[in-house]
Design a protein around this motif. Structure first.
Motif, mmCIF file in Angstrom:
data_model
loop_
_atom_site.group_PDB
_atom_site.id
_atom_site.type_symbol
_atom_site.label_atom_id
_atom_site.label_comp_id
_atom_site.label_asym_id
_atom_site.label_seq_id
_atom_site.Cartn_x
_atom_site.Cartn_y
_atom_site.Cartn_z
ATOM 1 N N VAL A 6 -6.152 2.223 -4.358
ATOM 2 C CA VAL A 6 -4.860 2.756 -3.901
ATOM 3 C C VAL A 6 -3.807 1.649 -3.919
ATOM 4 O O VAL A 6 -2.662 1.867 -4.337
ATOM 5 C CB VAL A 6 -4.997 3.391 -2.499
ATOM 6 N N GLN A 7 -4.190 0.454 -3.490
ATOM 7 C CA GLN A 7 -3.231 -0.661 -3.493
ATOM 8 C C GLN A 7 -2.753 -0.963 -4.908
ATOM 9 O O GLN A 7 -1.561 -1.204 -5.122
ATOM 10 C CB GLN A 7 -3.856 -1.911 -2.869
ATOM 11 N N ALA A 13 3.125 1.741 -9.155
ATOM 12 C CA ALA A 13 4.197 2.716 -8.911
ATOM 13 C C ALA A 13 5.487 1.999 -8.508
ATOM 14 O O ALA A 13 6.587 2.394 -8.919
ATOM 15 C CB ALA A 13 3.777 3.719 -7.848
ATOM 16 N N CYS A 14 5.362 0.940 -7.717
ATOM 17 C CA CYS A 14 6.550 0.167 -7.326
ATOM 18 C C CYS A 14 7.182 -0.487 -8.548
ATOM 19 O O CYS A 14 8.400 -0.446 -8.729
ATOM 20 C CB CYS A 14 6.184 -0.900 -6.293
ATOM 21 N N GLN A 20 10.318 -3.208 -4.732
ATOM 22 C CA GLN A 20 9.484 -4.286 -4.196
ATOM 23 C C GLN A 20 8.268 -3.690 -3.483
ATOM 24 O O GLN A 20 8.414 -2.754 -2.696
ATOM 25 C CB GLN A 20 10.270 -5.109 -3.163
ATOM 26 N N VAL A 21 7.108 -4.277 -3.745
ATOM 27 C CA VAL A 21 5.877 -3.792 -3.109
ATOM 28 C C VAL A 21 5.981 -3.882 -1.573
ATOM 29 O O VAL A 21 5.505 -3.000 -0.858
ATOM 30 C CB VAL A 21 4.669 -4.607 -3.626
ATOM 31 N N ASP A 22 6.645 -4.930 -1.095
ATOM 32 C CA ASP A 22 6.779 -5.111 0.355
ATOM 33 C C ASP A 22 7.639 -4.033 1.017
ATOM 34 O O ASP A 22 7.641 -3.909 2.233
ATOM 35 C CB ASP A 22 7.426 -6.470 0.667
ATOM 36 N N HIS A 203 7.150 4.606 3.350
ATOM 37 C CA HIS A 203 5.829 4.752 3.963
ATOM 38 C C HIS A 203 5.080 5.843 3.203
ATOM 39 O O HIS A 203 5.616 6.946 3.060
ATOM 40 C CB HIS A 203 5.943 5.198 5.426
ATOM 41 N N VAL A 204 3.892 5.537 2.725
ATOM 42 C CA VAL A 204 3.050 6.579 2.150
ATOM 43 C C VAL A 204 1.829 6.741 3.046
ATOM 44 O O VAL A 204 1.305 5.757 3.573
ATOM 45 C CB VAL A 204 2.655 6.280 0.680
#
Ligand code: PLP
Length: 217
Positions: A6-7, A13-14, A20-22, A203-204
């Motif tokens: 998932v990460q 996707a980002c 940004q992933v953050d 937020h997912v």
């Protein structure tokens, strides 16, 4: 099906969305999952979790939080007013602010306790009668009401209808957030979190893709 999987999908996707992933928090939805699966995810240093029931969350996380004090918990399910006090103390964030009565209750409790968790307003984007959330047409006034009572509203949350294209709902939620000056967007689950990221999710909420299918019972 794993946290790492998932990460890496989230990172992709980002990148695809030029984000940004953050800026995207992965909330691992641990409701109903057996403890060994939750511990496995904790052991991989993941700390943001979501639960949809107050009592179940307290039972599971009271001991686990003693072991992992930096765990952050989000309530993502409906909150009854008689459980609001416990929820205000226990959760770092409540994403299911969904009716005026609950706003008044949380505002009173915030006064009394001298603190409130971060709050998100749940919007019933599909206008489904059986689903919790504020109707899109009532959202602006509702957000204003919560703000006028000094509640720390940080964003919006939605759960699109199962049989509709989620992206229309993600776009609608993003539009309501933007016109109300809200930065947070909690949208996207196992089946559609990549799309939600494309539409601006901050937020997912991902359960089964992280932990495996929920065991019924
Ligand atoms: C259970 C639940 C999720 C996670 O669903 P998955 O399909 O398992 O990812 C997300 N959001 C809410 C509100 C939930 O109740």
């Amino acid at each position: 099906m794993s946290l790492a999987d998932v990460q890496s999908r989230l990172v992709k996707a980002c990148k695809a969305a030029g984000r940004q992933v953050d800026d995207v928090t992965l909330i691992a939805v641990s409701k109903v999952q057996p403890e060994d699966r939750v511990r496995a995810v904790l052991a991989q240093r993941h700390r943001a979790f979501g639960e949809n029931r107050v009592q179940e969350a307290e039972g599971r996380w009271t001991p686990l939080k003693a072991e992992y004090p930096d765990v952050r918990l989000s309530l993502i399910g409906p909150l009854q007013t008689n459980k609001a006090r416990g929820a205000m103390k226990f959760f770092d964030e409540i994403q299911s602010l969904d009716r005026p009565k609950l706003v008044r209750k949380l505002a009173d409790l915030a006064q009394e306790l001298g603190h409130a968790p971060k709050l998100m307003v749940q919007v019933n984007t599909g206008e489904e009668p059986q689903k919790a959330g504020i109707l899109p047409t009532d959202a602006d006034a509702f957000i204003e009401q919560a703000r006028s009572m000094d509640l720390p509203v940080t964003g919006l949350m939605c759960i699109p209808p199962v049989d509709e294209t989620p992206s229309l709902h993600f776009a609608l939620l993003a539009k309501i957030a933007e016109r109300n000056g809200l930065a947070g967007l909690s949208m996207g689950m196992s089946a559609d979190f990549e799309q939600a990221i494309a539409f601006g999710a901050t937020h997912v909420r991902v359960g089964s893709a992280v932990f495996g299918a929920r065991v019924p019972g």
